[in-house]
Design a protein around this motif. Structure first.
Motif, short mmCIF file in Angstrom:
data_model
loop_
_atom_site.label_atom_id
_atom_site.label_comp_id
_atom_site.label_asym_id
_atom_site.label_seq_id
_atom_site.Cartn_x
_atom_site.Cartn_y
_atom_site.Cartn_z
N LEU A 1 0.81 -1.22 0.00
CA LEU A 1 0.00 0.00 0.00
C LEU A 1 0.86 1.28 0.00
CD1 LEU A 1 -2.87 1.08 0.01
CD2 LEU A 1 -2.87 0.93 2.50
N PRO A 2 1.90 1.38 0.85
CA PRO A 2 2.74 2.61 0.80
C PRO A 2 3.40 2.82 -0.56
CG PRO A 2 3.12 1.43 2.85
CD PRO A 2 2.30 0.52 1.98
N LEU B 1 0.97 0.17 9.42
CA LEU B 1 1.27 0.82 8.14
C LEU B 1 0.92 2.31 8.12
CD1 LEU B 1 0.11 -1.81 5.45
CD2 LEU B 1 2.44 -1.17 6.09
N MET B 2 0.28 2.81 9.16
CA MET B 2 -0.23 4.18 9.11
C MET B 2 0.90 5.21 8.90
SD MET B 2 -3.30 4.01 11.96
CE MET B 2 -3.98 5.62 11.59
N GLN B 3 2.00 5.06 9.66
CA GLN B 3 3.10 6.02 9.53
C GLN B 3 3.72 5.94 8.14
OE1 GLN B 3 3.99 8.35 11.68
NE2 GLN B 3 5.59 9.12 10.31
N ALA B 4 3.90 4.71 7.62
CA ALA B 4 4.49 4.53 6.29
C ALA B 4 3.59 5.15 5.21
CB ALA B 4 4.71 3.05 6.00
N GLU C 1 4.11 8.91 5.28
CA GLU C 1 5.41 9.24 4.69
C GLU C 1 5.40 9.07 3.18
OE1 GLU C 1 8.13 6.78 6.77
OE2 GLU C 1 8.08 7.97 8.62
N ALA C 2 4.60 8.17 2.67
CA ALA C 2 4.52 7.94 1.23
C ALA C 2 3.75 9.04 0.51
CB ALA C 2 3.88 6.59 0.94
N GLY C 3 2.92 9.79 1.25
CA GLY C 3 2.21 10.90 0.62
C GLY C 3 0.72 10.95 0.86
N ALA C 4 0.20 10.11 1.76
CA ALA C 4 -1.24 10.14 2.05
C ALA C 4 -1.61 11.43 2.77
CB ALA C 4 -1.62 8.93 2.90
N ASP C 5 -2.79 11.95 2.48
CA ASP C 5 -3.28 13.17 3.13
C ASP C 5 -4.01 12.86 4.44
OD1 ASP C 5 -2.77 15.42 1.04
OD2 ASP C 5 -3.62 13.79 -0.12
N ALA C 6 -4.65 11.71 4.47
CA ALA C 6 -5.34 11.30 5.70
C ALA C 6 -5.26 9.77 5.80
CB ALA C 6 -6.80 11.75 5.70
#
Length: 380
Positions: A59-60, A85-88, A91-96
């Motif tokens: 997913l990241p 996986l939330m932090q990754a 860091e990958a570019g998710a807004d929320a």
């Protein structure tokens, strides 16, 4: 660009409910490849991704691929992922990033905020693009105007110069043959032609100075040389100056003043001419030069009609202070615009003090150069 939301998730059964809660069209993608294909067909307002959507790509990594896409710059990414996986994902570019057990209303609320941000940023981007187009069009218009002014002024200068030359010949050779009243008309025609020539020169030089293309020819000037410059400027003003009382008072205690003498002559000619236009026959015009600590202060004062307070802020802007003089000549303000730019290019400043009905006082400064012999009083 559209306002749809693209889902890459494993809950198609919730799509109708989500669409009802979000209030915008919702599309679902079955695979990462289909998801990427949809993003090339149109720019979605938001992309919603959920853990387990892709079995071949973490997913990241999928988030990072889309975050690097310039065309998806304002698309918001909302991710539903496990805590590990939330932090990754951030860091990958998710807004929320929401936890896996988030309810459909919670996901819908996050998506609504993402769509709102997309809409605002899209409008901002559109506004910026429109402003950029306006700036580009303005630059093109300015360039075209400069070219037209340059061509027009050059086309005017040659015939005006020829007319002035012919009038000078008539004046010099016809004094014994032409009646005085006709000679006065010839002198008036010469003066008006000279006014047109100065107007053309001011227009050219104002544009040059605004574009930073005017190069000054600086030399040091002494008191008696400054007096000569002022006398030449008085001659440039024309016959109307003879109907005024003018005094010149030059402080003799200065030296090492770097000026372009031709430009300084035109500054004085413009300021004295301005005083003539705004004073009555018999009015008083004073030219005063004072030596200050680090500068020379030069002033042209008159006892004419004065300047309304509302006109003063824009007085030195070309075409801004356009007004009718007391002698029914329309004043474009080009001469004062020239004076401001010319004084500033010398490193000085120019200002005016005036009250309606109590005359006007135009001041400008020229910086002094510091030399070892500055303490010696200059007597000539």
């Amino acid at each position: 660009m559209d306002s749809s939301v693209l889902f890459g998730t494993q809950f198609p059964q919730d799509a109708p409910q989500l669409q009802g809660l979000i209030g915008v069209p919702v599309r679902g993608a079955a695979t990462p490849e289909e998801l990427l294909q949809f993003t090339h067909q149109g720019l979605p307002a938001a992309i919603v991704l959920r853990e387990g959507f892709s079995t071949s790509l973490a997913l990241p990594d999928l988030i990072a691929i889309m975050a690097r896409r310039p065309d998806l710059g304002i698309t918001r990414m909302v991710v539903v992922a496990p805590p590990a996986l939330m932090q990754a994902c951030y860091e990958a570019g998710a807004d929320a990033v929401l936890p896996l057990d988030s309810s459909v209303p919670t996901i819908a609320q996050a998506v609504k905020r993402a769509v709102s941000r997309f809409t605002r940023e899209g409008k901002f981007q559109t506004d910026v693009e429109e402003l950029q187009k306006k700036v580009e069009n303005h630059i093109k218009d300015e360039r075209t105007r400069d070219q037209l002014v340059h061509m027009l002024v050059h086309d005017l200068k040659n015939p005006i110069t020829a007319i002035l030359g012919l009038l000078e010949i008539v004046k010099d050779d016809g004094e014994r043959l032409i009646p005085p009243d006709l000679m006065n008309m010839i002198e008036l025609a010469r003066e008006e032609s000279q006014h047109l020539l100065y107007l053309a020169a001011n227009m050219l030089d104002v544009r040059k100075m605004q574009a930073g293309k005017m190069v000054l020819s600086l030399t040091h000037i002494r008191p008696h040389e400054l007096e000569q410059v002022i006398e030449l400027a008085k001659m440039d003003v024309g016959i109307a100056l003879k109907e005024r009382r003018i005094t010149v008072n030059v402080d003799k205690r200065f030296n090492h003043v770097p000026v372009d003498r031709d430009i300084l002559r035109r500054i004085f000619a413009n300021l004295i001419s301005n005083a003539v236009k705004h004073t009555r026959t018999g009015g008083l015009i004073e030219v005063v030069v004072r030596h200050l600590d680090n500068a020379l202060e030069l002033a042209v004062r008159d006892n004419g009609e004065g300047i309304p307070a509302q006109d003063i802020p824009n007085l030195f802007a070309a075409f801004e202070q356009s007004r009718l003089t007391m002698h029914s000549r329309f004043d474009t303000g080009m001469g004062l615009a020239f004076c401001r730019l010319a004084v500033e290019q010398h490193g000085g400043r120019i200002w005016v003090e005036s009250e309606r009905g109590k005359g006007a006082r135009f001041y400008f400064t020229l910086p002094l150069e510091k030399h070892e012999d500055d303490d010696i009083e200059v007597l000539s």
